[in-house]
Design a protein around this motif. Sequence first.
Motif, PDB file in Angstrom:
ATOM      1  N   HIS A   1      -2.231   4.836   6.313  1.00  0.00           N
ATOM      2  CA  HIS A   1      -1.583   5.635   5.277  1.00  0.00           C
ATOM      3  C   HIS A   1      -2.595   6.527   4.584  1.00  0.00           C
ATOM      4  O   HIS A   1      -3.792   6.253   4.597  1.00  0.00           O
ATOM      5  N   LYS A   2      -2.065   7.586   3.984  1.00  0.00           N
ATOM      6  CA  LYS A   2      -2.934   8.527   3.276  1.00  0.00           C
ATOM      7  C   LYS A   2      -2.973   8.179   1.803  1.00  0.00           C
ATOM      8  O   LYS A   2      -2.051   7.572   1.267  1.00  0.00           O
ATOM      9  N   SER A   3      -4.020   8.628   1.123  1.00  0.00           N
ATOM     10  CA  SER A   3      -4.054   8.503  -0.323  1.00  0.00           C
ATOM     11  C   SER A   3      -3.170   9.609  -0.899  1.00  0.00           C
ATOM     12  O   SER A   3      -2.788  10.517  -0.180  1.00  0.00           O
ATOM     13  N   PRO A   4      -2.850   9.543  -2.197  1.00  0.00           N
ATOM     14  CA  PRO A   4      -1.892  10.510  -2.752  1.00  0.00           C
ATOM     15  C   PRO A   4      -2.260  11.971  -2.471  1.00  0.00           C
ATOM     16  O   PRO A   4      -1.374  12.813  -2.298  1.00  0.00           O
ATOM     17  N   SER A   5      -3.549  12.276  -2.413  1.00  0.00           N
ATOM     18  CA  SER A   5      -3.913  13.665  -2.177  1.00  0.00           C
ATOM     19  C   SER A   5      -4.135  13.958  -0.688  1.00  0.00           C
ATOM     20  O   SER A   5      -4.548  15.051  -0.322  1.00  0.00           O
ATOM     21  N   GLY A   6      -3.866  12.993   0.165  1.00  0.00           N
ATOM     22  CA  GLY A   6      -3.973  13.234   1.597  1.00  0.00           C
ATOM     23  C   GLY A   6      -5.335  12.892   2.183  1.00  0.00           C
ATOM     24  O   GLY A   6      -5.509  12.822   3.390  1.00  0.00           O
ATOM     25  N   ASP A   7      -6.304  12.693   1.325  1.00  0.00           N
ATOM     26  CA  ASP A   7      -7.646  12.369   1.777  1.00  0.00           C
ATOM     27  C   ASP A   7      -8.273  11.482   0.723  1.00  0.00           C
ATOM     28  O   ASP A   7      -8.213  11.811  -0.456  1.00  0.00           O
ATOM     29  N   PRO A   8      -8.864  10.374   1.012  1.00  0.00           N
ATOM     30  CA  PRO A   8      -9.094   9.777   2.326  1.00  0.00           C
ATOM     31  C   PRO A   8      -7.845   9.152   2.962  1.00  0.00           C
ATOM     32  O   PRO A   8      -6.798   9.109   2.342  1.00  0.00           O
TER      33      PRO A   8
ATOM     34  N   ASP B   1       0.825  -1.205   0.000  1.00  0.00           N
ATOM     35  CA  ASP B   1       0.000   0.000   0.000  1.00  0.00           C
ATOM     36  C   ASP B   1       0.856   1.250   0.000  1.00  0.00           C
ATOM     37  O   ASP B   1       0.499   2.253  -0.615  1.00  0.00           O
TER      38      ASP B   1
ATOM     39  N   THR C   1      -0.124   3.520  -3.101  1.00  0.00           N
ATOM     40  CA  THR C   1      -1.009   4.640  -2.781  1.00  0.00           C
ATOM     41  C   THR C   1      -0.258   5.847  -2.226  1.00  0.00           C
ATOM     42  O   THR C   1      -0.870   6.768  -1.697  1.00  0.00           O
ATOM     43  N   ALA C   2       1.065   5.829  -2.351  1.00  0.00           N
ATOM     44  CA  ALA C   2       1.831   6.941  -1.777  1.00  0.00           C
ATOM     45  C   ALA C   2       1.664   8.207  -2.609  1.00  0.00           C
ATOM     46  O   ALA C   2       1.302   8.153  -3.781  1.00  0.00           O
ATOM     47  N   ARG C   3       1.947   9.334  -1.994  1.00  0.00           N
ATOM     48  CA  ARG C   3       1.793  10.625  -2.654  1.00  0.00           C
ATOM     49  C   ARG C   3       2.575  10.681  -3.968  1.00  0.00           C
ATOM     50  O   ARG C   3       2.056  11.112  -4.987  1.00  0.00           O
TER      51      ARG C   3
ATOM     52  N   PHE D   1      -9.283   4.445  -4.020  1.00  0.00           N
ATOM     53  CA  PHE D   1      -8.648   5.158  -2.904  1.00  0.00           C
ATOM     54  C   PHE D   1      -7.823   6.326  -3.429  1.00  0.00           C
ATOM     55  O   PHE D   1      -7.908   7.450  -2.936  1.00  0.00           O
ATOM     56  N   ASN D   2      -7.040   6.067  -4.482  1.00  0.00           N
ATOM     57  CA  ASN D   2      -6.185   7.115  -5.044  1.00  0.00           C
ATOM     58  C   ASN D   2      -6.993   8.237  -5.683  1.00  0.00           C
ATOM     59  O   ASN D   2      -6.591   9.390  -5.663  1.00  0.00           O
TER      60      ASN D   2
ATOM     61  N   ALA E   1     -10.929   2.814   4.366  1.00  0.00           N
ATOM     62  CA  ALA E   1     -10.598   4.199   4.046  1.00  0.00           C
ATOM     63  C   ALA E   1     -11.789   5.088   4.362  1.00  0.00           C
ATOM     64  O   ALA E   1     -12.926   4.766   4.015  1.00  0.00           O
TER      65      ALA E   1
END
Lengths: 718, 82
Positions: B47-54, A311, A315-317, A414-415, B65
Amino acid sequence: MRFFKWSAGEAAKINASKPTMRAQNAKVIALAGNPNVGKSTVFNALTGMNQHTGNWAGKTVANAQGMYTYRNEDFVVVDMPGTYSLLSNSVEEEIARDFICFANPDLTVVVVDATCLERNLNLVLQILEITGRVVVCVNLMDEAEKKHIQIDLDRLSGLLGVPVVGTSARAKQGIDDLSEQIYRSAFKAEETERFELKYSAIIEDAIAILYPSVSEITDKTDPRWVSIKLLDSDDTLSRSLDAHLGFDITADAAMQAKMQQARQLLLAAGLETESLRDTMVSQIVATAEEIYGECVTAQRASCHARDRMLDRIFTARLTGIPIMLLFMGIIFWLTVTGANYPSSLLADGLFWIEAKLYILFEWLGAPWWVTGLFVSGMYRTLAWVVSVMLPPMAIFFPLFTLLEDAGYLPRIAFNMDKFFKKACAHGKQALTMCMGFGCNACGVVGCRIIDSPRERLIAMLTNNFVPCNGRFPTLIAIITMFFSGTVSNMILKSTVSTLMLTAVVVLGVVMTLLISKLLSKTILKGLPSSFALELPPYRRPQVGKVIVRSVMDRTLYVLGRAVCAAAPAGLVIWLMSNVTVADVSLLYYCTNFLDPFARLLGLDGVILMAFILGFPANEIVMPIIIMSYLSMGSMAEFDDLSQLFGLLSENGWTWITAVCTMLFSLMHFPCATTCWTIKKETQSLKWTVLAFAIPTVTGIAVCFIVANLCRLATLFLK
Amino acid sequence: MDNNVSTLDCLPIGRQGRIMSLMSTGSQKRRMLDLGLVAGTTVEALHKSPSGDPVAYFIRGAVIALRSEDAQKIRIKYTLPQ
């Protein structure tokens, strides 16, 4: 919501309440469980059927039924939609609950996830309140073992008072034990002493007040459970209960008095409806926790380490979105590159047969119009559809299914959730959108996983903005001919194609979001509702099985549908081009009529008519275009894309035509199947018409703007 | 005043918290309860999603999530990392 009436749930409920395949004396087995615990896999393993499975929550949206025979007895298995509980009043939960309590299944098998037993026990306890005719199937035992989670099944069975069977349905382990246990339990006359969930003293007192009167009225439904639900004032249940009993249980004066008394008691303790339900739910959860603690030993820290690591990558920034695009690119690249060779091979073969067919028909002495109708019309269109569509689908579907099987789809949701939130849409729309890549009709049905009617409608109305598999071949063919055809280096060529295709798909996603936003601000006003997205554990995909299944189930299904639509379309095209009025063919009249309008959009009459005739199935748009040009007699034969390019150029195609055809292919009315599905799901002609009109109007507007801007630009550049 | 009381959306990644109460109502609340989010439940921000939310949370053995609006309505108390 005053805009529409939602009744797909009602329709589904009717389906659920009556097993349609009921053979005489067959035992009816309800299959219940949380989403994504492998219910469908268990279902398939039991019945030998091949219901589509995938690693994400909410995949089974309709009830599937299957039959099997064990020890000469027939069993009908009804697969319920996955639910976390039976208390939330969502459509799926109502279906599952009503089936379990009112359809009187001979047995309810609750499938639970061994790696997440604690939350799953929640549902088991709620079902045990309704009935004792239960077998608990602890699935995914192999995964639990890998995660060092040990479950004492005997202890669990002892505590719950019902049989417990451990299975690993994907590996077909434990299925025999399960069949055996189902057989035994279904034929056992008396119920076992099952676990009875105790609530706090005050609630138990209130239940005791109602219990005697309730037990006089109810026949097969559990009186304790009905008492609890009466206290809970669960409206949806009262409706179902009334329908089942044939009278309104709460209308009875004596019953009303009892209920009044019980409510008074609870109110005195500070428990009104809302807090009563909270207390009850908390007690169920606490009991589940307790039972879990007694049966399971897990090394908590290490057991999910691999999933967390994956994950962090997916799903990392920094890496989340690029990896997503990369996966998409790889799939497209493999599809584009891999499809070329088998495509031309198929075309060669099929057109060789065509030549032989001409000889055969001639030898048989068939009149010219019979040969024309069946060989030049029907067979040739079919040959085109098969050779253009089959190879890309046979590559795309398995690859996509692999991602699905591995559990990557929920990560996409999620992304991308932030974008959907900005569009005031539901986060799960990302999942239904992904389903749309396979087939828009499937995507529309999938929208049932979205609870809120407003957001579900948005998801349905915009599903068509992502290209389905019927449209990919058209896009791929045009890209290959007009944009990467001039590149000589093979690797560079497929890279250009891939990038173009990815860009088209990204445009589709952007349009989905824009239109969703527009709908949220106009006819479907509202704020996004709350939702929880489960990210299931990653699973190693079963590669061999996935390939076989996706080719057999999806590819051949879609191809079959295309063939069914292509054959009559081929006939129609041939007829239209050969029936003449005053020496001019019907086809020419039609395309001529459409031509001025189509030109405005950067298309031509033939292209627009191909889209209209392609309404039954998008796959046949490109073949119709080719057939039409051919029948207008500019070229007799060709067998690869470069010749096709020549044909199109001769008929006035420029890169602007190509761009506009791709745009219109991306944005136009959904195919007949999708429209029909939308009608069925919304039960409303109005929304179906809108689903038809929105993408069409968008497509016309976009094509008009792009075509004329491009024309202007080329004028100035000259 | 207890400094350790906050809402779930403020829980830093890698930290754990114990749920004190749900401030949402109606179907939204029931949906949270279904997931096992009752008072006393331990939740870990994963962990966060790429944009920080969710943000993905570990809740009773499952990874769920939640959008920040929904997490905001869950009051928690920080617990010490194990």
